[in-house]
Design a protein around this motif. Structure first.
Motif, PDB file in Angstrom:
ATOM      1  N   VAL A  62     114.554 -16.530  82.437  1.00 40.72           N
ATOM      2  CA  VAL A  62     114.558 -15.626  81.283  1.00 40.72           C
ATOM      3  C   VAL A  62     115.697 -14.629  81.453  1.00 40.72           C
ATOM      4  CG1 VAL A  62     112.092 -15.861  80.810  1.00 40.72           C
ATOM      5  CG2 VAL A  62     112.878 -14.035  82.322  1.00 40.72           C
ATOM      6  N   GLY A  63     116.163 -14.079  80.334  1.00 40.87           N
ATOM      7  CA  GLY A  63     117.213 -13.074  80.364  1.00 40.87           C
ATOM      8  C   GLY A  63     116.627 -11.690  80.178  1.00 40.87           C
ATOM      9  N   PHE A 120     120.067 -13.151  84.062  1.00 41.89           N
ATOM     10  CA  PHE A 120     119.082 -14.222  84.060  1.00 41.89           C
ATOM     11  C   PHE A 120     118.329 -14.205  85.383  1.00 41.89           C
ATOM     12  CE2 PHE A 120     122.028 -15.253  80.785  1.00 41.89           C
ATOM     13  CZ  PHE A 120     121.188 -15.647  79.765  1.00 41.89           C
ATOM     14  N   VAL A 121     116.998 -14.271  85.250  1.00 33.81           N
ATOM     15  CA  VAL A 121     116.128 -14.162  86.415  1.00 33.81           C
ATOM     16  C   VAL A 121     115.076 -15.254  86.388  1.00 33.81           C
ATOM     17  CG1 VAL A 121     116.448 -11.639  86.533  1.00 33.81           C
ATOM     18  CG2 VAL A 121     114.475 -12.580  85.303  1.00 33.81           C
ATOM     19  N   THR A 125     109.539 -14.450  89.855  1.00 36.18           N
ATOM     20  CA  THR A 125     109.949 -13.466  90.864  1.00 36.18           C
ATOM     21  C   THR A 125     110.786 -12.320  90.307  1.00 36.18           C
ATOM     22  OG1 THR A 125     112.018 -14.601  91.416  1.00 36.18           O
ATOM     23  CG2 THR A 125     110.007 -15.306  92.607  1.00 36.18           C
ATOM     24  N   SER A 126     111.337 -12.507  89.109  1.00 37.22           N
ATOM     25  CA  SER A 126     112.265 -11.541  88.491  1.00 37.22           C
ATOM     26  C   SER A 126     113.529 -11.331  89.321  1.00 37.22           C
ATOM     27  CB  SER A 126     111.578 -10.200  88.222  1.00 37.22           C
ATOM     28  OG  SER A 126     110.587 -10.355  87.241  1.00 37.22           O
ATOM     29  N   ARG A 127     113.856 -12.281  90.161  1.00 36.99           N
ATOM     30  CA  ARG A 127     115.091 -12.234  90.951  1.00 36.99           C
ATOM     31  C   ARG A 127     116.194 -12.979  90.203  1.00 36.99           C
ATOM     32  NH1 ARG A 127     115.760  -8.531  93.832  1.00 36.99           N
ATOM     33  NH2 ARG A 127     117.324  -9.690  94.966  1.00 36.99           N
TER      34      ARG A 127
END
Length: 146
Positions: A62-63, A120-121, A125-127
């Motif tokens: 996701v962005g 973009f992650v 994890t949002s990494r």
């Protein structure tokens, strides 16, 4: 410092219709400045969904917006027909900076011009992760050098 001239349609690579809503207008009778940011978000994500294969519901990537800004040139108001225009100003490994113009239908000069940066992650994890190849190809197709 004087404001730069409004960009024109030739400065962008992709266009989409924007439907204004009654609630977009503020007490001064024009589209409120914060609404432009929702237009920017819609324009960028519409392109990613239609051209880059972004799966907003189940995709692994996701962005996330990490930066945005806007220059305003001419006010617009509901019920005007608008178009959003998109280009890529910078394309990194895991991020992209867009240039987004808002135009009255048929006008050559932008009413507003924004910048908008996605990183973009991984959804879980949002990494940061590299931009997936189909998205990268779509973004490269609207890249504007310089």
């Amino acid at each position: 410092m004087p404001k730069a001239e409004a960009p024109t349609r030739r400065d962008y690579r992709w266009f989409t219709a924007i439907t204004t809503r009654w609630s977009d207008n503020d007490v001064y009778g024009h589209v409120n400045n914060v609404i432009y940011y929702s237009y920017f978000d819609s324009v960028a994500n519409r392109y990613l969904i239609d051209e880059g294969g972004l799966d907003i519901h189940d995709g692994d990537t996701v962005g996330l917006v990490v930066n945005s800004g806007c220059d305003y040139y001419t006010p617009v108001a509901y019920p005007e027909a608008l178009q959003g225009a998109l280009r890529v100003d910078r394309l990194g490994n895991s991020s992209v900076q867009y240039g987004i113009g808002i135009f009255r239908e048929g006008d050559d000069c932008a009413c507003a011009n924004g910048t908008f940066t996605h990183v973009f992650v991984d959804r879980v994890t949002s990494r940061p992760v590299p931009i997936p190849p189909p998205m990268r190809e779509a973004l490269a197709a609207i890249f504007v050098a310089g």
